[in-house]
Design a protein around this motif. Structure first.
Motif, PDB file in Angstrom:
ATOM      1  N   LEU A 229      -1.773 -27.341  27.442  1.00 50.10           N
ATOM      2  CA  LEU A 229      -2.055 -28.730  27.797  1.00 50.10           C
ATOM      3  C   LEU A 229      -3.190 -29.334  26.966  1.00 50.10           C
ATOM      4  O   LEU A 229      -3.433 -30.536  27.033  1.00 50.10           O
ATOM      5  CB  LEU A 229      -2.399 -28.847  29.287  1.00 50.10           C
ATOM      6  CG  LEU A 229      -1.258 -28.540  30.257  1.00 50.10           C
ATOM      7  CD1 LEU A 229      -1.692 -28.741  31.684  1.00 50.10           C
ATOM      8  CD2 LEU A 229      -0.036 -29.395  29.947  1.00 50.10           C
ATOM      9  N   THR A 230      -3.891 -28.516  26.215  1.00 46.30           N
ATOM     10  CA  THR A 230      -5.029 -29.056  25.461  1.00 46.30           C
ATOM     11  C   THR A 230      -4.933 -28.881  23.951  1.00 46.30           C
ATOM     12  O   THR A 230      -5.632 -29.562  23.217  1.00 46.30           O
ATOM     13  CB  THR A 230      -6.357 -28.438  25.946  1.00 46.30           C
ATOM     14  OG1 THR A 230      -6.172 -27.037  26.067  1.00 46.30           O
ATOM     15  CG2 THR A 230      -6.771 -29.003  27.280  1.00 46.30           C
TER      16      THR A 230
ATOM     17  N   TYR B  70       9.084 -30.155  27.986  1.00 42.08           N
ATOM     18  CA  TYR B  70       8.123 -30.982  27.253  1.00 42.08           C
ATOM     19  C   TYR B  70       7.839 -32.315  27.940  1.00 42.08           C
ATOM     20  O   TYR B  70       6.785 -32.918  27.708  1.00 42.08           O
ATOM     21  CB  TYR B  70       8.509 -31.106  25.777  1.00 42.08           C
ATOM     22  CG  TYR B  70       8.059 -29.854  25.057  1.00 42.08           C
ATOM     23  CD1 TYR B  70       6.716 -29.681  24.738  1.00 42.08           C
ATOM     24  CD2 TYR B  70       8.932 -28.802  24.817  1.00 42.08           C
ATOM     25  CE1 TYR B  70       6.262 -28.506  24.169  1.00 42.08           C
ATOM     26  CE2 TYR B  70       8.488 -27.616  24.244  1.00 42.08           C
ATOM     27  CZ  TYR B  70       7.145 -27.478  23.924  1.00 42.08           C
ATOM     28  OH  TYR B  70       6.698 -26.307  23.373  1.00 42.08           O
ATOM     29  N   LEU B  71       8.745 -32.764  28.813  1.00 39.28           N
ATOM     30  CA  LEU B  71       8.429 -33.929  29.651  1.00 39.28           C
ATOM     31  C   LEU B  71       7.294 -33.551  30.615  1.00 39.28           C
ATOM     32  O   LEU B  71       6.372 -34.337  30.851  1.00 39.28           O
ATOM     33  CB  LEU B  71       9.664 -34.378  30.439  1.00 39.28           C
ATOM     34  CG  LEU B  71      10.647 -35.274  29.668  1.00 39.28           C
ATOM     35  CD1 LEU B  71      11.969 -35.395  30.399  1.00 39.28           C
ATOM     36  CD2 LEU B  71      10.044 -36.660  29.425  1.00 39.28           C
ATOM     37  N   ALA B  72       7.363 -32.335  31.134  1.00 37.40           N
ATOM     38  CA  ALA B  72       6.300 -31.868  32.040  1.00 37.40           C
ATOM     39  C   ALA B  72       4.970 -31.791  31.293  1.00 37.40           C
ATOM     40  O   ALA B  72       3.931 -32.224  31.798  1.00 37.40           O
ATOM     41  CB  ALA B  72       6.666 -30.499  32.621  1.00 37.40           C
ATOM     42  N   ILE B  73       5.013 -31.276  30.067  1.00 42.35           N
ATOM     43  CA  ILE B  73       3.784 -31.162  29.265  1.00 42.35           C
ATOM     44  C   ILE B  73       3.219 -32.544  28.947  1.00 42.35           C
ATOM     45  O   ILE B  73       2.029 -32.801  29.115  1.00 42.35           O
ATOM     46  CB  ILE B  73       4.063 -30.373  27.975  1.00 42.35           C
ATOM     47  CG1 ILE B  73       4.388 -28.926  28.344  1.00 42.35           C
ATOM     48  CG2 ILE B  73       2.886 -30.482  26.988  1.00 42.35           C
ATOM     49  CD1 ILE B  73       3.866 -27.860  27.448  1.00 42.35           C
ATOM     50  N   GLY B  74       4.077 -33.457  28.504  1.00 42.05           N
ATOM     51  CA  GLY B  74       3.629 -34.802  28.141  1.00 42.05           C
ATOM     52  C   GLY B  74       3.010 -35.530  29.318  1.00 42.05           C
ATOM     53  O   GLY B  74       1.894 -36.062  29.221  1.00 42.05           O
ATOM     54  N   THR B  75       3.697 -35.531  30.451  1.00 39.74           N
ATOM     55  CA  THR B  75       3.172 -36.259  31.615  1.00 39.74           C
ATOM     56  C   THR B  75       1.884 -35.602  32.121  1.00 39.74           C
ATOM     57  O   THR B  75       0.958 -36.296  32.525  1.00 39.74           O
ATOM     58  CB  THR B  75       4.219 -36.335  32.748  1.00 39.74           C
ATOM     59  OG1 THR B  75       4.808 -35.050  32.932  1.00 39.74           O
ATOM     60  CG2 THR B  75       5.304 -37.346  32.414  1.00 39.74           C
ATOM     61  N   ALA B  76       1.811 -34.284  32.062  1.00 37.99           N
ATOM     62  CA  ALA B  76       0.582 -33.603  32.505  1.00 37.99           C
ATOM     63  C   ALA B  76      -0.584 -33.981  31.609  1.00 37.99           C
ATOM     64  O   ALA B  76      -1.709 -34.161  32.065  1.00 37.99           O
ATOM     65  CB  ALA B  76       0.779 -32.090  32.511  1.00 37.99           C
ATOM     66  N   ARG B  77      -0.307 -34.137  30.324  1.00 38.30           N
ATOM     67  CA  ARG B  77      -1.382 -34.526  29.404  1.00 38.30           C
ATOM     68  C   ARG B  77      -1.861 -35.946  29.662  1.00 38.30           C
ATOM     69  O   ARG B  77      -3.002 -36.274  29.388  1.00 38.30           O
ATOM     70  CB  ARG B  77      -0.891 -34.419  27.965  1.00 38.30           C
ATOM     71  CG  ARG B  77      -0.899 -32.998  27.462  1.00 38.30           C
ATOM     72  CD  ARG B  77      -0.320 -32.988  26.077  1.00 38.30           C
ATOM     73  NE  ARG B  77      -0.301 -31.641  25.546  1.00 38.30           N
ATOM     74  CZ  ARG B  77      -1.044 -31.246  24.512  1.00 38.30           C
ATOM     75  NH1 ARG B  77      -1.840 -32.066  23.912  1.00 38.30           N
ATOM     76  NH2 ARG B  77      -0.964 -30.009  24.093  1.00 38.30           N
TER      77      ARG B  77
ATOM     78  N   GLN C 173       1.180 -23.383  37.100  1.00 41.46           N
ATOM     79  CA  GLN C 173      -0.163 -22.903  37.443  1.00 41.46           C
ATOM     80  C   GLN C 173      -1.238 -23.622  36.629  1.00 41.46           C
ATOM     81  O   GLN C 173      -2.276 -24.017  37.155  1.00 41.46           O
ATOM     82  CB  GLN C 173      -0.276 -21.390  37.183  1.00 41.46           C
ATOM     83  CG  GLN C 173       0.435 -20.523  38.203  1.00 41.46           C
ATOM     84  CD  GLN C 173       0.104 -20.922  39.622  1.00 41.46           C
ATOM     85  OE1 GLN C 173      -1.067 -21.042  39.978  1.00 41.46           O
ATOM     86  NE2 GLN C 173       1.129 -21.167  40.440  1.00 41.46           N
ATOM     87  N   THR C 174      -0.959 -23.796  35.328  1.00 35.33           N
ATOM     88  CA  THR C 174      -1.920 -24.466  34.449  1.00 35.33           C
ATOM     89  C   THR C 174      -2.152 -25.903  34.921  1.00 35.33           C
ATOM     90  O   THR C 174      -3.290 -26.383  34.955  1.00 35.33           O
ATOM     91  CB  THR C 174      -1.398 -24.467  32.992  1.00 35.33           C
ATOM     92  OG1 THR C 174      -1.010 -23.145  32.644  1.00 35.33           O
ATOM     93  CG2 THR C 174      -2.464 -24.930  32.017  1.00 35.33           C
TER      94      THR C 174
END
Lengths: 215, 149
Positions: free
Chosen positions: B5-6, B75-82, B111-112
């Motif tokens: 995420l970072t 990657y939708l999950a990653i993008g929105t989480a960011r 978890q992250t």
């Protein structure tokens, strides 16, 4: 915040590369969780894992980027090679094609990492002796010719998994000690955290905040 | 060096895949791969506007391309989480896990995300916010009662 003084003094960046289905994620999982993932789906893009180890009395945090082996991810996962201190290059001893592709993986690694990057060749699935398609001698010779460390391992039984990750770290640490690896270089794949527990708490927190803002 | 995420995309990578995508767009022949590769870089940008754009491209792929659904959801999950849209991100994670239960990579992403929410005090804030509303309601009721006397 949960960031107290660091309980490690270095961070090493690793990448795991190799063909689809050779067991890269299983090796990572075995190393970080000490468990075998029997049913392992294809990795999407990259997966990330960490573990703190000890080399010569120094605590080292390994940050491991496990790349997807599927061809369609190859272009985008190349960016993770940059700044890797260690590269674990994996093939499957029961599938010759995964061994034959090693030179292509090695070319990528050499082109995209730096000369001090430690490359460790792992022949995975050595528990499947009956289905062996690549001899130990042949792979060992390839490793020697190309200056790679080499071991046959099994993510299933855990054989030599720990060794591969730890030996890579020892070699990197040795490079630091010898002055061959420049800690100040952005691409070295190593970060030094010169903190003593109980001291320099302020600078630690600042460092931690810096980490958080993804710069 | 951080986590999923970072960590951020290299500017030259973003540029490279942007050029490929735009080249195809110009010819009106965008392949799902070029669109995904570009989106993969965009959602890992440090600029929220890029991430937004990456999410839009992934949503479009998700609607139109059956094949890579799991990649797009992840990657939708990653993008929105960011973008700190955590409930959306966790929604994508749940959709993924309903199709592929027990996927280690996605469970670890979950978890992250949750850890990040905790770190940012969002869990705490939600609780505190709830308490404030409750206190407000009690005070309001109290005032109403005292007025009616």
């Amino acid at each position: 915040m949960s960031t107290g003084p660091y309980n490690y003094s270095y961070i090493f960046k690793y990448i795991i590369i190799g063909d689809m289905g050779v067991g890269k994620s299983c090796l990572l999982h075995q190393f970080t969780e000490k468990k075998f993932m029997a049913d392992c789906p294809h990795t999407i893009g990259v997966e990330f894992g960490t573990r703190i180890i000890e080399v010569s009395g120094q605590k080292i945090k390994l940050q491991i980027w496990d790349t997807a082996g599927q061809e369609r991810f190859r272009a985008v996962t190349r960016s993770y090679y940059r700044g890797a201190a260690g590269a674990l290059m994996v093939y499957d001893i029961t599938r010759r094609s995964t061994y034959n592709h090693l030179s292509s993986w090695l070319t990528d690694t050499r082109n995209l990492t730096n000369p001090s990057t430690v490359i460790f060749l792992i022949g995975n699935k050595c528990d499947l002796e009956g289905q062996r398609d690549v001899t130990y001698e042949e792979a060992s010779k390839f490793a020697e010719e190309n200056g790679l460390l080499f071991v046959e391992a099994s993510a299933k039984t855990g054989d030599n998994v720990e060794e591969a990750f730890l030996e890579t770290a020892k070699k990197i640490y040795q490079s630091i000690q010898d002055g061959r690896l420049d800690l100040n270089a952005a691409e070295s794949g190593v970060q030094h955290k010169p903190s003593q527990p109980g001291r320099n708490n302020l600078s630690n927190d600042q460092q931690a905040n810096k980490d958080n803002c993804a710069c | 060096m951080a986590d999923v995420l970072t960590e951020t995309v290299l500017p030259e990578d973003l540029k490279k895949f942007e050029q490929i995508y735009h080249g195809q767009l110009y010819k009106n022949d965008v392949t799902p791969k070029a669109q995904f590769d570009y989106a993969f870089c965009l959602v890992r940008s440090k600029y929220p506007a890029d991430i937004q754009k990456g999410i839009a491209l992934l949503e479009d792929l998700y609607r139109t391309n059956e094949e890579g659904q799991r990649d797009y959801l992840y990657y939708l999950a990653i993008g929105t989480a960011r973008l700190k849209e955590y409930s959306k991100a966790l929604g994508y994670v749940r959709s993924f896990l309903s199709i592929e239960p027990g996927n280690q990579q996605v469970m670890s992403l979950e978890q992250t995300i949750k850890k990040k929410m905790e770190k940012e005090g969002l869990m705490g804030m939600a609780v505190a916010g709830g308490v404030l509303v409750a206190v407000g309601a009690i005070v309001g009721v109290g005032m109403a009662i005292s007025k009616s006397k």
